[in-house]
Design a protein around this motif. Sequence first.
Motif, PDB file in Angstrom:
ATOM      1  N   ARG A 226       0.836  -1.416   0.000  1.00 34.99           N
ATOM      2  CA  ARG A 226       0.095  -0.413   0.065  1.00 34.99           C
ATOM      3  C   ARG A 226       0.695   1.121   0.055  1.00 34.99           C
ATOM      4  NH1 ARG A 226      -4.277   0.297   4.781  1.00 34.99           N
ATOM      5  NH2 ARG A 226      -4.513  -1.828   3.276  1.00 34.99           N
ATOM      6  N   ARG A 227       1.996   1.125   0.714  1.00 35.41           N
ATOM      7  CA  ARG A 227       3.385   2.323   0.666  1.00 35.41           C
ATOM      8  C   ARG A 227       4.028   2.900  -0.911  1.00 35.41           C
ATOM      9  NH1 ARG A 227       6.581   4.070   5.004  1.00 35.41           N
ATOM     10  NH2 ARG A 227       6.513   6.130   3.422  1.00 35.41           N
ATOM     11  N   GLY A 228       3.825   1.492  -1.396  1.00 40.91           N
ATOM     12  CA  GLY A 228       4.534   1.227  -2.422  1.00 40.91           C
ATOM     13  C   GLY A 228       5.913   1.379  -2.186  1.00 40.91           C
TER      14      GLY A 228
ATOM     15  N   LEU B 117       6.802   1.615   7.628  1.00 39.74           N
ATOM     16  CA  LEU B 117       5.222   1.815   7.545  1.00 39.74           C
ATOM     17  C   LEU B 117       4.108   2.764   7.587  1.00 39.74           C
ATOM     18  CD1 LEU B 117       4.825  -2.597   7.222  1.00 39.74           C
ATOM     19  CD2 LEU B 117       6.068  -0.687   5.462  1.00 39.74           C
ATOM     20  N   ARG B 118       4.739   3.369   8.517  1.00 38.95           N
ATOM     21  CA  ARG B 118       3.421   4.312   9.258  1.00 38.95           C
ATOM     22  C   ARG B 118       2.520   3.736   9.114  1.00 38.95           C
ATOM     23  NH1 ARG B 118       6.691   9.845   9.558  1.00 38.95           N
ATOM     24  NH2 ARG B 118       8.552   8.852   8.105  1.00 38.95           N
ATOM     25  N   VAL B 119       2.050   2.840  10.378  1.00 42.24           N
ATOM     26  CA  VAL B 119       1.417   2.562  11.249  1.00 42.24           C
ATOM     27  C   VAL B 119       0.905   3.210  12.181  1.00 42.24           C
ATOM     28  CG1 VAL B 119       0.275   0.490  11.892  1.00 42.24           C
ATOM     29  CG2 VAL B 119       1.881  -0.122   9.861  1.00 42.24           C
ATOM     30  N   ARG B 120      -0.320   3.340  11.878  1.00 42.77           N
ATOM     31  CA  ARG B 120      -1.296   4.479  13.409  1.00 42.77           C
ATOM     32  C   ARG B 120      -1.377   3.747  14.508  1.00 42.77           C
ATOM     33  NH1 ARG B 120       0.230   9.623  12.080  1.00 42.77           N
ATOM     34  NH2 ARG B 120      -0.482  10.504  13.493  1.00 42.77           N
TER      35      ARG B 120
ATOM     36  N   ASP C 257       1.026  14.289   8.932  1.00 44.32           N
ATOM     37  CA  ASP C 257       0.508  13.206  10.438  1.00 44.32           C
ATOM     38  C   ASP C 257      -0.143  12.314  10.128  1.00 44.32           C
ATOM     39  OD1 ASP C 257       3.060  15.228  11.157  1.00 44.32           O
ATOM     40  OD2 ASP C 257       2.163  15.852  13.268  1.00 44.32           O
ATOM     41  N   SER C 258      -1.154  12.525   8.768  1.00 43.99           N
ATOM     42  CA  SER C 258      -2.373  11.575   8.925  1.00 43.99           C
ATOM     43  C   SER C 258      -1.838  10.182   8.330  1.00 43.99           C
ATOM     44  CB  SER C 258      -3.148  12.025   8.326  1.00 43.99           C
ATOM     45  OG  SER C 258      -4.007  12.803   9.061  1.00 43.99           O
ATOM     46  N   GLY C 259      -0.954  10.282   7.507  1.00 45.31           N
ATOM     47  CA  GLY C 259      -0.082   9.279   6.957  1.00 45.31           C
ATOM     48  C   GLY C 259       0.497  10.050   5.402  1.00 45.31           C
ATOM     49  N   PRO C 260       0.988   8.695   4.633  1.00 45.67           N
ATOM     50  CA  PRO C 260       1.216   8.507   3.404  1.00 45.67           C
ATOM     51  C   PRO C 260       0.336   9.129   2.475  1.00 45.67           C
ATOM     52  CG  PRO C 260       1.885   6.786   4.313  1.00 45.67           C
ATOM     53  CD  PRO C 260       1.140   7.521   5.632  1.00 45.67           C
TER      54      PRO C 260
END
Length: 416
Positions: A26-28, A68-71, A224-227
């Motif tokens: 999903r993040r490529g 992976l920028r998982v919140r 801050d909400s993600g990629p």
Amino acid sequence: MSSDATPDPLDHPLVFGQRMQVLRTRRGMSRTVLAGLLDKSPSWVKQIENGTLHTPGLPMILRIAEVLRVRDLAELTGDQSLPVDLFIGPGHAKLPAVRAAIDAFPLAADREAPSPAYLSARLESAWAARHSAPNHREVIGGLLPVLLRDAQLAVRQADRAAERRAAQAVLAEVYSLSQFFIAYQPDSALLWRVAERGMVAAQESEDPHAIGVAAWLAAQAHRDSGPAHFEAADAVTLETLRYLTPLLPDATHDVRAIAGALRFEAGYTAACRGDTGTAWGYWDTAGKVAERLPADYYHPVTSFSRAIMGAHAVTVAVELRAGGESVRQAAKADSKTIRSRPRRARHRIEEARGYQLDGQSETALAALDKAFEAAPETIRYNGYARRIILEETESKSPAHRRRAAELAVKIGMLAA
């Protein structure tokens, strides 16, 4: 299904490795890139994803979540019984009062509103109190409800265009102060409501400084909400810079400083993407803006100044996952010149991230101790700090585990 195929995110229940693969794709991000960021081999990533290797321990899970920028940790682990938002701190006791003031919709005025000039002076004092207080949310949480109501009232009662624009500029900055209080608390909808209202009030004010500050905070909220929101962060930042740039030759120090702060924000977002050249390029242009400001100048909202550029360099290196460079930049930065206590604490947390990336866990914990000394409320609400502490509670070193546990108690991580 081939082990290289991407599992369907809707095919529940997914095991840890499948979830990691979904989030990575999903993040490529390729397996090779993820492996490099985790100091592992591409083969290790593949074996985790296809289930050949067991789920790793907590420290590695937390590191994967950050990369992976998982919140919400449950998104990675699949354990919905104990969701853990890595970037949301506890709700402050004064949050309900601030929320009530923001949500209020008064139509009748039972008193005369303070003048925009008087409100501006109060706002200046509020910013100064925030920067000097170790428990800054406690301080501004007490000031915000009345400030919000008075600024809203001033806009409603303004009967001349110039007075209304001045009142809107003050209201926009009160919303900006509110964002500092609300950020990383468990009410993201409230944060976005305030960010949007701040942007509208700033546009209505036609004040370049108010517009710049509102855009600076909106860009951070998007990032801050993600990629998935990085492009929106860039759009706000770059559009505002296009608006401000023609005004800069005759602008005040504050307007030039907010333009510099926005240039750094563009670099920060580029670093989050892994775009090294663009990130350092924007950092460099921001530094040139800072050099043209007076040596003792310090922006009252963003802390932008000559002194902050060293801290910004640490942030860029950390976001690029460059541990050695992070440590080199930390050695050059002088946090004692950062006047704002919460901003100084934030810099110490960024240093801790860099030291941990470089394998210096003990130094990372020492940096977090310094962050706590500067501003306990900053570290209490910072997801990166909590992640480092959680990882170190699983350290093989008893001394590290003990020190991490002490920090966890100090910042309230073990509270019910």
